[in-house]
Design a protein around this motif. Sequence first.
Motif, PDB file in Angstrom:
ATOM      1  N   SER A 157      29.726 -17.126  -2.644  1.00  0.00           N
ATOM      2  CA  SER A 157      29.533 -17.291  -4.084  1.00  0.00           C
ATOM      3  C   SER A 157      30.801 -17.808  -4.740  1.00  0.00           C
ATOM      4  CB  SER A 157      29.117 -15.955  -4.720  1.00  0.00           C
ATOM      5  OG  SER A 157      30.127 -14.987  -4.533  1.00  0.00           O
ATOM      6  N   VAL A 174      32.605 -18.312  -8.864  1.00  0.00           N
ATOM      7  CA  VAL A 174      32.599 -18.109 -10.309  1.00  0.00           C
ATOM      8  C   VAL A 174      33.646 -19.062 -10.870  1.00  0.00           C
ATOM      9  CG1 VAL A 174      33.032 -16.468 -12.184  1.00  0.00           C
ATOM     10  CG2 VAL A 174      31.969 -15.684 -10.062  1.00  0.00           C
ATOM     11  N   TRP A 175      33.318 -19.768 -11.949  1.00  0.00           N
ATOM     12  CA  TRP A 175      34.232 -20.740 -12.544  1.00  0.00           C
ATOM     13  C   TRP A 175      34.261 -20.562 -14.046  1.00  0.00           C
ATOM     14  CZ3 TRP A 175      37.532 -24.093 -10.337  1.00  0.00           C
ATOM     15  CH2 TRP A 175      38.103 -25.068 -11.153  1.00  0.00           C
ATOM     16  N   SER A 176      35.445 -20.704 -14.639  1.00  0.00           N
ATOM     17  CA  SER A 176      35.607 -20.664 -16.094  1.00  0.00           C
ATOM     18  C   SER A 176      36.519 -21.798 -16.513  1.00  0.00           C
ATOM     19  CB  SER A 176      36.238 -19.341 -16.542  1.00  0.00           C
ATOM     20  OG  SER A 176      35.424 -18.256 -16.196  1.00  0.00           O
ATOM     21  N   GLY A 199      38.720 -20.629 -10.808  1.00  0.00           N
ATOM     22  CA  GLY A 199      37.560 -20.032 -10.177  1.00  0.00           C
ATOM     23  C   GLY A 199      37.953 -19.069  -9.087  1.00  0.00           C
ATOM     24  N   ASP A 214      37.005 -12.831  -4.125  1.00  0.00           N
ATOM     25  CA  ASP A 214      37.657 -13.356  -5.327  1.00  0.00           C
ATOM     26  C   ASP A 214      38.920 -14.151  -5.023  1.00  0.00           C
ATOM     27  OD1 ASP A 214      35.654 -12.145  -6.842  1.00  0.00           O
ATOM     28  OD2 ASP A 214      36.788 -10.287  -7.050  1.00  0.00           O
TER      29      ASP A 214
END
Length: 143
Positions: free
Chosen positions: A8, A10-12, A20, A31
């Motif tokens: 997986s 996650v990006w911001s 990310g 992470d």
Amino acid sequence: MTIKRDGSAVWSGGIKDGKGQVSTGSGALKDQPYGFNTRFEDAPGTNPEELIGAAHAGCFTMALSGQLGQAGLTADELRTKATVSMEKVEGGFSITAIHLELRAKIPGASQEAFDKAATTAKENCPVSKLLNATITLDAKLES
């Protein structure tokens, strides 16, 4: 039989200023940071290409162990480095090549048996089959 594994991300933020994290379902990676600077510069963290390289090296090396076993051989050590080449092409970037560098210590292996096993593993490991890139191999049998 279908085996499923997951990863997986996650990006911001935007492409250049964003950040990310990537993780694997098993928790082996949790992470791990990645971003424009880890992908296109030399900032600490990971990037998709290095993860593909690790996956390909792991898959190929395990497939080679299986091929050697079918030939009645067991390696003392198989050490593989996968170098992933990404180039700018029309429309963006593309992974164009992966070079596998293998160093192997296999008691009793002939050069012919080694070459056959290495080539078969390169052509048939699941990650090799997945990739749409030129895959090259430099395999050396060490004594």
